[in-house]
Scaffold this motif. Sequence first.
Motif, mmCIF file in Angstrom:
data_model
loop_
_atom_site.group_PDB
_atom_site.id
_atom_site.type_symbol
_atom_site.label_atom_id
_atom_site.label_comp_id
_atom_site.label_asym_id
_atom_site.label_seq_id
_atom_site.Cartn_x
_atom_site.Cartn_y
_atom_site.Cartn_z
ATOM 1 N N GLY A 12 0.778 -1.229 0.000
ATOM 2 C CA GLY A 12 0.000 0.000 0.000
ATOM 3 C C GLY A 12 0.810 1.279 0.000
ATOM 4 N N VAL A 13 2.055 1.217 0.485
ATOM 5 C CA VAL A 13 2.844 2.454 0.536
ATOM 6 C C VAL A 13 3.078 2.973 -0.879
ATOM 7 N N ALA A 14 3.231 2.058 -1.853
ATOM 8 C CA ALA A 14 3.431 2.485 -3.245
ATOM 9 C C ALA A 14 2.176 3.200 -3.754
ATOM 10 N N ILE A 15 1.010 2.695 -3.367
ATOM 11 C CA ILE A 15 -0.240 3.376 -3.758
ATOM 12 C C ILE A 15 -0.286 4.749 -3.098
ATOM 13 N N ALA A 16 0.166 4.807 -1.857
ATOM 14 C CA ALA A 16 0.184 6.092 -1.141
ATOM 15 C C ALA A 16 1.117 7.084 -1.844
ATOM 16 N N ILE A 17 2.242 6.594 -2.352
ATOM 17 C CA ILE A 17 3.165 7.479 -3.073
ATOM 18 C C ILE A 17 2.497 8.006 -4.348
ATOM 19 N N ALA A 18 1.805 7.117 -5.051
ATOM 20 C CA ALA A 18 1.114 7.559 -6.281
ATOM 21 C C ALA A 18 0.064 8.622 -5.952
ATOM 22 N N ALA A 19 -0.681 8.406 -4.859
ATOM 23 C CA ALA A 19 -1.723 9.375 -4.481
ATOM 24 C C ALA A 19 -1.102 10.703 -4.075
ATOM 25 N N SER A 20 -0.003 10.599 -3.353
ATOM 26 C CA SER A 20 0.692 11.793 -2.885
ATOM 27 C C SER A 20 1.202 12.615 -4.075
ATOM 28 N N LEU A 21 1.742 11.909 -5.050
ATOM 29 C CA LEU A 21 2.247 12.568 -6.261
ATOM 30 C C LEU A 21 1.105 13.283 -6.981
ATOM 31 N N GLN A 22 -0.002 12.577 -7.110
ATOM 32 C CA GLN A 22 -1.143 13.122 -7.836
ATOM 33 C C GLN A 22 -1.709 14.354 -7.128
ATOM 34 N N GLN A 23 -1.635 14.364 -5.803
ATOM 35 C CA GLN A 23 -2.182 15.497 -5.045
ATOM 36 C C GLN A 23 -1.329 16.746 -5.188
ATOM 37 N N THR A 24 -0.021 16.556 -5.314
ATOM 38 C CA THR A 24 0.868 17.723 -5.262
ATOM 39 C C THR A 24 1.424 18.115 -6.625
ATOM 40 N N TYR A 25 1.912 17.144 -7.382
ATOM 41 C CA TYR A 25 2.594 17.485 -8.638
ATOM 42 C C TYR A 25 1.716 17.143 -9.833
ATOM 43 N N GLN A 26 0.943 18.112 -10.234
ATOM 44 C CA GLN A 26 0.047 17.839 -11.364
ATOM 45 C C GLN A 26 0.660 18.362 -12.671
ATOM 46 N N THR A 27 1.352 17.458 -13.390
ATOM 47 C CA THR A 27 1.926 17.812 -14.690
ATOM 48 C C THR A 27 1.187 17.007 -15.759
ATOM 49 N N THR A 28 1.556 17.237 -17.015
ATOM 50 C CA THR A 28 0.887 16.491 -18.086
ATOM 51 C C THR A 28 1.216 15.003 -17.999
ATOM 52 N N LEU A 29 2.359 14.702 -17.379
ATOM 53 C CA LEU A 29 2.767 13.286 -17.320
ATOM 54 C C LEU A 29 2.343 12.580 -16.026
ATOM 55 N N THR A 30 1.787 13.364 -15.095
ATOM 56 C CA THR A 30 1.414 12.740 -13.803
ATOM 57 C C THR A 30 0.435 11.567 -13.990
ATOM 58 N N PRO A 31 -0.622 11.719 -14.802
ATOM 59 C CA PRO A 31 -1.531 10.554 -14.967
ATOM 60 C C PRO A 31 -0.812 9.319 -15.505
ATOM 61 N N THR A 32 0.153 9.540 -16.426
ATOM 62 C CA THR A 32 0.892 8.394 -16.966
ATOM 63 C C THR A 32 1.728 7.740 -15.870
ATOM 64 N N VAL A 33 2.411 8.575 -15.087
ATOM 65 C CA VAL A 33 3.252 8.026 -14.016
ATOM 66 C C VAL A 33 2.385 7.292 -12.987
ATOM 67 N N MET A 34 1.234 7.884 -12.692
ATOM 68 C CA MET A 34 0.327 7.231 -11.729
ATOM 69 C C MET A 34 -0.133 5.880 -12.289
ATOM 70 N N THR A 35 -0.456 5.858 -13.589
ATOM 71 C CA THR A 35 -0.875 4.591 -14.214
ATOM 72 C C THR A 35 0.247 3.563 -14.120
ATOM 73 N N ILE A 36 1.467 4.025 -14.386
ATOM 74 C CA ILE A 36 2.609 3.098 -14.332
ATOM 75 C C ILE A 36 2.740 2.503 -12.928
#
Lengths: 433, 394
Positions: free
Chosen positions: B348-372
Amino acid sequence: MKMGRVFILIILFLSMFMLLRFFEKGLVNEEALPTLSLGFVLVSAFLFGKTVKDYSLPMVTGYLILGILSGPYVMNLISHETTQALRLIDEIALSLIALTAGGELRMKEMRNLWKPLFYISLVLTGVVTAGIAIFTFLFLYLKPLPGAEGLLVNLFIGLILGIWAVNSSPDITIGVITEYRAKGKLTETILGVTILKDILVIALFTILLSFGQNLFTPERGSEPVFPLLARKILGSFLAGTGFGWLMAMYLKRVGKEVTLFLVGSALFITSFSHSYGLEPILVAVAAGFFVENFSEEGESFIKAVERGSLPIYAIFFAIAGASLDIEGFRRMWLIGAVFAALRVLTIYVGSRFGASLAEAEKEIGHYTWLGLISQAGVTLGLAIMVERRFPLWGMGFKELALAIIVFNLLLGPFTLQYALKRAGEIEGGQPSR
Amino acid sequence: METLTALLLIAIISYVSNRITPVLVRLPIGAQHVLFTGTEYLFLGLLLGPYLIGFLSKEVLDQLRPFVSLALGWIGLLYGLQFNWRDIRTFPLIYMPIAFLQALITMGIVFIVFYPVLGYLLGGNRLLYPLLIALSASASLTSPSAIAVLHRRVEIKERDLVTLVRYISGIDSLIGITIFGLTFAIFHITYGYNQGLLPLEWFLLTIGLSLFLAMIFNLCLLLPLTSNEFLAVTTGMVVFSSGVASFLYLSPLFVSMVMGLIIANTSSKREILYENLVRGERPFYIIFVIIVGGLWTVEPLWGGIGALIYTLARVAGKYLGGIYATAIFKPPFPIPRDLGLALLSQGGVAIAIAASLQQTYQTTLTPTVMTIILTGVIINEFLGPRYLMKVLSK
């Protein structure tokens, strides 16, 4: 330990103050403000509540004062927008509190109390409504509310305010009862009368508002009064009973993850009630009442609700405090004080008279009125309803109502706790001789 | 109203999941592991989210954001509390550098693999680094859940190797959370803003803030508290610390972890706190995963390809990490060459990192990185127990 609590409180207040003042807007994430405020409210309200308890005041009073102090009109640590953003949590908390209130009404103990409950509720409603209505009518004759002209309007406002003044807060009542683990005849009477009055006020308010709307603002249109009443009261009780049955079944057959289940139920009750125009408090009270009295799971139900009650009360009452328009109170506080005093006087007369008609026990006659003073969010909700329905003079009505509420809000928990202590119904209380 | 109904649905699903998860014991071990960790709720969130059914609309998800911050704090605190030095000392000291080095090697490999592509796509944008670090930090994490699932199927003898695997999967997330947490400070979202702070200042603020919050929490825990009061203070402090961190665009996961780490080593109430947090974890975590699923904007093509590369890079990283870490820091017992393959379960910590990234760093590539990351987590959860069984059976 008292110093320790005060020290942590000071640190928390300073931290919030620095965070909100020293960091410029572009440097902070304003979307996170509700989370920040929620955490602050939860910890500081608890600590403040514990601190005021050392001075023989109920924790509920501490939560309310903390909310007022940190709210938008004093320190502005919790903004108006934040209180709005936290409305969801507020609604869940209210449903849980109402579930507890229903669960605290035990038929076994109330069997011998029906007479005082009935008489006190009825007589008190009459006396308070008449007393406040007459006084308001005379007062408005001398100093009318902006936008309200004519004797008929003043009479209507008087009646509305009179009925409104009957309402006392089931949330504060149950908050204090739970906090002190109060048990006994006076506790049951106060809670029973509070809920019975609540039902009466909803019915009378619905009738009067509908009548007033047809009379003063016919262009706005209104729902026919009797179907509306049937839905609000009968519908709420039927729905509540249904939910209570489902909850009892769950507790009996599954009985696991009860806290999670209760939160889900509170959500469902609120959501369902809003969707179908029911009264969420009545629905939840009926559900709690059913589980407590018509199933074997009453004990585990109350225990489960009480297990998580402290954070719920702390958040709910602190937000209630923060939501109070203290600016409005400043403008009307003197008139509010006069009305609040008159309300207490009429409650005293109505309660004593009702109790004597019912030939109630000495404690019930002496102390019930002290438990019926508190007013809070639900009462404010009724005033807001008036403001919306009658925009011409509704604003003035709401400000007056608010000024009265602030007094009752702060006084009510203390008088209730005093009454329960005097009747010897709370741990450490000294029964009067 | 919509929020209420959505929350209601989530609460019911959380409950039902709690009841049915233990029943699904006859599935293949990979699928069973996915269900055990609650990762499947990502799909449910996705299904309910704005791109499919739309039940969890954008507005509803916005109102539910405080829950995400709260969950990040909860996970961080719970993780930090496990670092009680007295407990850690009972294991051979050499285990620690092995755990950390294999995590660093995995991080490095994933970083190197993704750097050229993301560097090319984002050009000189400094937000490239938070994205890269989110990918590599999440890849470095190992979850002990695979051992727990395996334990249900077969009897695992508590040999040295099992102890080492258990130890590494319990401890190596420290590296990922720390590096990812400090990224928030060094690549602070407000960098360049007029009167903003310098990266070093944000870094010092992050550390100072974590210590400060731990101090307040510790002071609260010194008060005599009933169990109801304990719950109020704990929930309040988790929400408050997450709120402070999120408010300043810092990592709630890291701040709460440091707070937990300090409490674990200074407070006598550590055990009670840990038990309280664990008790509320499962339903709470499921609600969090559903919300993350709702927030997930799937990038099927590049996200899918990226997830495959991510998984391969992660497997390679763990494999090489296992080899080099145990070669440099030799444990006093024989170690299979493919030790790293026993560490594929991500958790779950990896999911938490993805959520944390999505909350703070919203770039054009964030959805792709989150999907990855999220797809990678699902694949790795499938692979984890199978490879663990393989390694341990040797």
